[in-house]
Motif scaffolding. Structure first.
Motif, PDB file in Angstrom:
ATOM      1  N   ILE A  16       7.330  36.253 104.880  1.00 23.97           N
ATOM      2  CA  ILE A  16       6.855  36.819 103.624  1.00 23.97           C
ATOM      3  C   ILE A  16       7.833  36.458 102.516  1.00 23.97           C
ATOM      4  O   ILE A  16       9.005  36.847 102.559  1.00 23.97           O
ATOM      5  CB  ILE A  16       6.728  38.357 103.698  1.00 23.97           C
ATOM      6  CG1 ILE A  16       5.997  38.773 104.986  1.00 23.97           C
ATOM      7  CG2 ILE A  16       6.026  38.901 102.467  1.00 23.97           C
ATOM      8  CD1 ILE A  16       4.594  38.261 105.094  1.00 23.97           C
ATOM      9  N   GLY A  17       7.373  35.690 101.537  1.00 27.05           N
ATOM     10  CA  GLY A  17       8.229  35.278 100.425  1.00 27.05           C
ATOM     11  C   GLY A  17       8.389  33.779 100.364  1.00 27.05           C
ATOM     12  O   GLY A  17       8.669  33.141 101.392  1.00 27.05           O
ATOM     13  N   ALA A  40       3.001  35.029 100.317  1.00 24.82           N
ATOM     14  CA  ALA A  40       3.842  35.364  99.174  1.00 24.82           C
ATOM     15  C   ALA A  40       3.001  35.935  98.043  1.00 24.82           C
ATOM     16  O   ALA A  40       1.828  35.561  97.889  1.00 24.82           O
ATOM     17  CB  ALA A  40       4.608  34.138  98.683  1.00 24.82           C
ATOM     18  N   LYS A  41       3.604  36.825  97.289  1.00 26.14           N
ATOM     19  CA  LYS A  41       2.940  37.383  96.116  1.00 26.14           C
ATOM     20  C   LYS A  41       2.707  36.298  95.082  1.00 26.14           C
ATOM     21  O   LYS A  41       1.675  36.267  94.388  1.00 26.14           O
ATOM     22  CB  LYS A  41       3.804  38.502  95.526  1.00 26.14           C
ATOM     23  CG  LYS A  41       3.263  39.132  94.254  1.00 26.14           C
ATOM     24  CD  LYS A  41       4.222  40.186  93.740  1.00 26.14           C
ATOM     25  CE  LYS A  41       3.740  40.787  92.420  1.00 26.14           C
ATOM     26  NZ  LYS A  41       4.683  41.810  91.906  1.00 26.14           N
ATOM     27  N   THR A  47       9.075  32.154  91.362  1.00 24.75           N
ATOM     28  CA  THR A  47      10.087  33.029  91.949  1.00 24.75           C
ATOM     29  C   THR A  47      11.408  32.922  91.194  1.00 24.75           C
ATOM     30  O   THR A  47      11.626  31.998  90.404  1.00 24.75           O
ATOM     31  CB  THR A  47      10.337  32.664  93.421  1.00 24.75           C
ATOM     32  OG1 THR A  47      10.904  31.334  93.480  1.00 24.75           O
ATOM     33  CG2 THR A  47       9.040  32.696  94.221  1.00 24.75           C
ATOM     34  N   GLU A 161      -0.083  39.925  98.844  1.00 26.92           N
ATOM     35  CA  GLU A 161       0.954  40.911  98.568  1.00 26.92           C
ATOM     36  C   GLU A 161       0.834  42.080  99.545  1.00 26.92           C
ATOM     37  O   GLU A 161      -0.259  42.538  99.856  1.00 26.92           O
ATOM     38  CB  GLU A 161       0.837  41.435  97.137  1.00 26.92           C
ATOM     39  CG  GLU A 161       1.938  42.413  96.755  1.00 26.92           C
ATOM     40  CD  GLU A 161       1.852  42.869  95.311  1.00 26.92           C
ATOM     41  OE1 GLU A 161       2.772  43.564  94.853  1.00 26.92           O
ATOM     42  OE2 GLU A 161       0.845  42.523  94.631  1.00 26.92           O
ATOM     43  N   ASN A 177      10.849  39.289 106.624  1.00 24.78           N
ATOM     44  CA  ASN A 177      10.752  39.807 105.265  1.00 24.78           C
ATOM     45  C   ASN A 177      11.779  39.136 104.366  1.00 24.78           C
ATOM     46  O   ASN A 177      12.968  39.447 104.409  1.00 24.78           O
ATOM     47  CB  ASN A 177      10.966  41.324 105.281  1.00 24.78           C
ATOM     48  CG  ASN A 177      11.045  41.921 103.887  1.00 24.78           C
ATOM     49  OD1 ASN A 177      10.538  41.338 102.925  1.00 24.78           O
ATOM     50  ND2 ASN A 177      11.684  43.067 103.768  1.00 24.78           N
ATOM     51  N   THR A 179      11.449  38.970 100.841  1.00 25.32           N
ATOM     52  CA  THR A 179      10.832  39.310  99.558  1.00 25.32           C
ATOM     53  C   THR A 179      11.832  39.565  98.436  1.00 25.32           C
ATOM     54  O   THR A 179      11.441  39.949  97.338  1.00 25.32           O
ATOM     55  CB  THR A 179       9.916  40.540  99.712  1.00 25.32           C
ATOM     56  OG1 THR A 179      10.667  41.620 100.274  1.00 25.32           O
ATOM     57  CG2 THR A 179       8.734  40.221 100.610  1.00 25.32           C
ATOM     58  N   TYR A 296      17.055  39.664 103.263  1.00 25.30           N
ATOM     59  CA  TYR A 296      17.014  39.774 101.803  1.00 25.30           C
ATOM     60  C   TYR A 296      18.303  40.428 101.285  1.00 25.30           C
ATOM     61  O   TYR A 296      19.116  40.933 102.057  1.00 25.30           O
ATOM     62  CB  TYR A 296      15.792  40.570 101.346  1.00 25.30           C
ATOM     63  CG  TYR A 296      15.786  42.041 101.711  1.00 25.30           C
ATOM     64  CD1 TYR A 296      16.486  42.979 100.947  1.00 25.30           C
ATOM     65  CD2 TYR A 296      15.067  42.510 102.799  1.00 25.30           C
ATOM     66  CE1 TYR A 296      16.474  44.333 101.274  1.00 25.30           C
ATOM     67  CE2 TYR A 296      15.048  43.852 103.133  1.00 25.30           C
ATOM     68  CZ  TYR A 296      15.755  44.767 102.367  1.00 25.30           C
ATOM     69  OH  TYR A 296      15.747  46.104 102.700  1.00 25.30           O
TER      70      TYR A 296
END
Length: 324
Positions: A16-17, A40-41, A47, A161, A177, A179, A296
């Protein structure tokens, strides 16, 4: 009973990301034999990773013992990539320091890589400095390269998302994760907070690349890239303002003059980003959702430690899934 290598290769992992941490994690997992989906959002071009100078330097990141190791591994990966990857090169970079004993990162680089700067090489006002050939990864070129490589390796990407870890865990898969600052809401992580950075992208300057990170709140650097120069910057903690501040622009330009740089750079654009700062990088499995691994909180050193984290992550997942 441990799984065979063939069974391990068939395992699917979701990252994710799509910033530098997400992309390197995804590729490292592919190289370890896993199938990888990337959610990813926003795509990488939107980013924080796309906005930064991205020169190798362990800045404002903990825990030092781990991050210095990750930085050293990343250094070697970037050095190898500089022969073929788009946007990666090795450049001489001058960094000021107060106490050499506190510069632990020096010990993790190959012998002969770092040397003390001569007085004639120091900008006005800088008392001591170290010069090293370090990797530079230009985000507008390197991130697209990584994304293409991910897809060519069979990766799948989707804009999506996730609001909570419970939503993420519903994928019923191994999940990574990456993010960044988004993990504050996703994980309810109040330790994670923004460190606001404003930088200037200017026409390429005829000045050696250097950084002075000593004075808190007065971070100063010039990073010369292939087509332009990045001039910074700010490191304001707990500042959520993502708008350009003309006062910060004047502060940045004023600091250049304090280093004896009189020529006025031709500014092309002003960039603002929020670095994901934490007391220490979160690099661990989640206690409540053990199929989720967190990667992260890399502060101002995401590019510097990205490959070190990614390659160690791939080893951890391989051992976990294979039962070794």
């Amino acid at each position: 009973m441990s799984k065979s290598p063939e069974q391990t290769r068939k395992q699917s992992i979701t990252v994710i990301g799509s910033g530098i941490i997400g992309l390197t994690s995804a590729i490292a997992l592919q190289e370890a034999g896993f199938r990888v989906q990337l959610y990813a959002k926003e795509k990488f071009g939107h980013t924080l990773s796309h906005k930064v100078g991205a020169v190798w330097f362990p800045y404002t990141i903990e825990p030092k013992k781990k991050t210095d190791r990750w930085a050293a591994v990343s250094y070697e990966r970037y050095k190898e990539e500089s022969a073929y990857a788009e946007g990666v090169s090795m450049i001489p970079f001058l960094n000021s320091y107060k106490d050499l004993s506190e510069e632990e990162w020096v010990k993790h680089l190959p012998p002969g890589t770092v040397r003390e700067a001569a007085l004639s090489e120091l900008p006005n006002g800088m008392e001591k400095g170290l010069i090293a050939d370090v990797p530079l990864a230009e985000p507008p070129r390197y991130l697209p390269y990584l994304f293409r490589k991910f897809l060519e390796n069979g990766g799948e990407f989707e804009l999506k998302e996730f609001k909570t870890l419970k939503d993420l865990a519903s994928l019923d898969n191994w999940m990574i994760n990456c993010t960044g600052l988004g993990a504050r809401e996703l994980c309810g992580d109040q330790d994670l907070h923004p460190m606001r950075g404003q930088i200037l992208r200017a026409e390429k300057m005829n000045i050696p690349s250097f950084a002075d990170p000593i004075r808190k709140g007065a971070l100063t650097y010039i990073i010369n890239r292939s087509q332009d120069s990045i001039i910074g910057g700010t490191d304001y903690e707990d500042d959520w303002n993502e708008e350009q501040d003309p006062k910060d622009t004047q502060l940045i330009l004023g600091r250049l003059k304090s280093f004896g740089i009189q020529s006025s750079p031709q500014v092309i654009e002003t960039l603002v980003g929020l670095r994901p700062k934490r007391k220490a990088v979160r690099f661990e499995f989640d206690e409540e959702f053990p199929q989720i691994f967190h990667n992260y909180g890399h502060g101002g050193a995401g590019f510097t430690v990205a490959w070190g984290c990614a390659l160690e992550l791939a080893e951890i997942l391989h051992r976990k899934i294979s039962g070794e």
